[in-house]
Design an enzyme around this catalytic site. Structure first.
Site, PDB file in Angstrom:
ATOM      1  N   GLY A  28      17.672 -17.727  -4.695  1.00  0.00           N
ATOM      2  CA  GLY A  28      17.568 -19.158  -4.982  1.00  0.00           C
ATOM      3  C   GLY A  28      16.556 -19.883  -4.123  1.00  0.00           C
ATOM      4  O   GLY A  28      16.687 -21.078  -3.883  1.00  0.00           O
ATOM      5  N   HIS A  39      -3.992 -12.747   3.450  1.00  0.00           N
ATOM      6  CA  HIS A  39      -2.606 -13.189   3.554  1.00  0.00           C
ATOM      7  C   HIS A  39      -2.234 -13.206   5.031  1.00  0.00           C
ATOM      8  O   HIS A  39      -2.617 -12.305   5.785  1.00  0.00           O
ATOM      9  CB  HIS A  39      -1.724 -12.203   2.785  1.00  0.00           C
ATOM     10  CG  HIS A  39      -0.269 -12.247   3.144  1.00  0.00           C
ATOM     11  ND1 HIS A  39       0.379 -11.184   3.730  1.00  0.00           N
ATOM     12  CD2 HIS A  39       0.647 -13.227   2.991  1.00  0.00           C
ATOM     13  CE1 HIS A  39       1.649 -11.510   3.926  1.00  0.00           C
ATOM     14  NE2 HIS A  39       1.844 -12.737   3.487  1.00  0.00           N
ATOM     15  N   HIS A  75       3.129   3.379  -7.601  1.00  0.00           N
ATOM     16  CA  HIS A  75       2.882   3.676  -9.022  1.00  0.00           C
ATOM     17  C   HIS A  75       1.391   3.738  -9.337  1.00  0.00           C
ATOM     18  O   HIS A  75       1.008   4.238 -10.395  1.00  0.00           O
ATOM     19  CB  HIS A  75       3.582   2.646  -9.923  1.00  0.00           C
ATOM     20  CG  HIS A  75       3.004   1.271  -9.829  1.00  0.00           C
ATOM     21  ND1 HIS A  75       3.237   0.438  -8.765  1.00  0.00           N
ATOM     22  CD2 HIS A  75       2.195   0.566 -10.662  1.00  0.00           C
ATOM     23  CE1 HIS A  75       2.609  -0.714  -8.959  1.00  0.00           C
ATOM     24  NE2 HIS A  75       1.975  -0.662 -10.089  1.00  0.00           N
ATOM     25  N   HIS A 115      -9.700  -5.789  11.689  1.00  0.00           N
ATOM     26  CA  HIS A 115      -8.828  -4.944  12.511  1.00  0.00           C
ATOM     27  C   HIS A 115      -9.139  -5.092  13.996  1.00  0.00           C
ATOM     28  O   HIS A 115      -8.221  -5.091  14.829  1.00  0.00           O
ATOM     29  CB  HIS A 115      -8.934  -3.475  12.065  1.00  0.00           C
ATOM     30  CG  HIS A 115      -8.055  -3.167  10.899  1.00  0.00           C
ATOM     31  ND1 HIS A 115      -6.735  -2.818  11.034  1.00  0.00           N
ATOM     32  CD2 HIS A 115      -8.299  -3.177   9.564  1.00  0.00           C
ATOM     33  CE1 HIS A 115      -6.201  -2.608   9.838  1.00  0.00           C
ATOM     34  NE2 HIS A 115      -7.135  -2.822   8.924  1.00  0.00           N
TER      35      HIS A 115
END
Lengths: 318, 318
Positions: free
Chosen positions: B301, B155, B218, B188
């Site tokens: 939106g 990403h 979680h 890195h």
């Protein structure tokens, strides 16, 4: 919602007599026992479907069987997960839990009746230590994702929550890959009949609540074809509310297996399966972006595996 | 974060001279042009990888090519999505956008410099109507999900945002299915070199920020092996900050294709692919539960298809 169930619960509680401790204990026991019994009946009904499958797909697979695992809640109580990966059910989970303990002060503000001390003579839920806001909660949660794109996915949940107040909540909703009007009518008709037997105001209110809840505003879509959704139910008659909650469970137990059996032996195409996997993406989006129980559970240290049992076994965003 | 970048931005802005309108216009043009050029270079690099694939898998598939579609933002501006479904890239999206307009008063409170009027002589971003809090934003966002479980997903995002303040943000992070130490070091190392050329404080700060950000509490897991993440970057020297942001893009453009090419021709097993699909579930969980850009975009939106371009093409929660 035009009817504010939470406000009604809180208003009623201001005038209601407090339960004595023996009544509170027997209600906790009755509710927990019911959720466990319903779990057993659901699992048996779904295993019977696995046995009875006679369609042309998944022919190399054995009839599925539920496997169980338990978890403990660090603050008190725990739960039991029953999961089956079969030839009709791609993944179905039926979780029960009975938990109790204290809410943090911040958290207690969000929960009716958790932000004040028990009434004179009232039962302190959640243990004897008296520290913080006490709660007790039991429930059953069921999510079924099916191999066949012709068989709807479905969700059912009912629960009993007790703070200084006590109430029931839950519902059932149908998530077809492609809506099929006779199924939608059958599902809604069954829940309407169950509701009407208790209060003619219930079905319209709880159907609208379900439509409001299972909304994906970023897609301009609803999740599924609805069903019923209710919360903060306290009519003033515990026995009656518990009976209604039991009927929600048994209605789902009757109508969903009937819908499965109606479609399960029909073959499907690769294109139908692909479309199912894309619709499953919407199901995942709802659960992670909007579902109160999922957000609440994951952000308050709930048992991740039990909470995410609801996620589809496979999904696509092609 | 021990270093509060947003507070530093706001403190610096109190003493900085306002930009004149011509400078503001040329900076907007330079940033938008850069994001478009970088998009073109990324797409060309990824199409070359598709051409050069020589592995034993996906042999029946043609080399992928990007397809483009545009969208308009109702309040001003729009974007262009480039998506490729190929034989190395299962799905890769490279989105650029240039948007402007007004924030609602509530929303403006969350955005530095959006809750006050432009300084005397300062440029009003986002249009000439003067209504509400004005903003202008341009950026590039890239997410690559690969067929091979040996090739990491990745990403990259960089952006320039202008209210009465102006700043850069972005980063790049690597999401291997199974971490591979040489890839982690290479990724890195490349970003550390790019950071160090601008400011030795950047890499440790931006690496830690990335680790903090891509967190799945979680699951008790991080998403991927990190990289860098920065926001609210305004050193007081716009030209320097823009150069840094360009270097983040070109670093990703160099290091990620090299990592892909290193692994892409190696075959994989069905079990490795299954595990990849489960790890993709974690990626989906992060994006829908925690990612600020996704939550922000969907709830204000934004263009749903562009925002959810980041979702994995297929994922499993078995």
């Amino acid at each position: 919602m035009s009817f504010d169930a939470r406000a009604a619960l809180e208003a009623r509680a201001r005038t209601a007599p407090a339960e004595d401790a023996a009544t509170a204990a027997s209600r906790r026991a009755a509710a927990s026992t019911w959720f466990r019994d319903l779990r057993d009946r659901m699992c048996a009904a779904f295993e019977a479907i696995e046995d009875d499958y006679a369609g042309p797909m998944n022919t190399g697979m054995a009839a599925g069987r539920f496997t169980r695992s338990t978890w403990d809640r660090p603050g008190g109580g725990g739960g039991e997960m029953s999961v089956m990966r079969g030839r009709v059910f791609e993944k179905v989970g039926v979780n029960i839990s009975v938990v109790h303990g204290s809410f943090s002060p911040d958290f207690a503000k969000a929960i009716p009746g958790a932000d004040r001390a028990p009434a004179e003579g009232g039962a302190a839920e959640g243990g004897a230590d008296g520290a913080g806001a006490q709660f007790w909660a039991a429930g059953i949660s069921l999510v079924a994702h099916m191999w066949s794109p012709h068989v709807p996915a479905a969700h059912m949940n009912t629960r009993h929550i007790r703070t200084t107040l006590g109430w029931f909540g839950g519902g059932g909703d149908l998530n077809p890959i492609t809506p099929h009007a006779p199924d939608t009518e059958r599902f809604h008709g069954a829940f309407k009949a169950a509701c009407d037997a208790h209060d003619p105001a219930y079905y319209p209110r709880f159907k609208a609540w379900c439509d409001d809840y299972f909304d994906l505003p970023h897609r301009g879509e609803k999740r599924g074809v609805g069903g019923i959704f209710y919360d903060y139910l306290d009519s003033g008659d515990w026995t009656r509310d518990f009976a209604f909650t039991r009927d929600v469970g048994t209605t789902f137990l009757t109508v969903f297996p009937a819908i499965i059996r109606h479609h399960m032996n029909r073959p499907w195409t690769e294109a139908e399966r692909e479309y199912q996997l894309i619709r499953r993406g919407r199901y995942a989006e709802f659960n992670l972006l909007y579902d109160r129980g999922t957000q609440f559970g994951l952000k308050t240290g709930g048992h991740t595996e039990a909470i995410l049992m609801s996620m589809p076994p496979a999904a696509k965003w092609p």
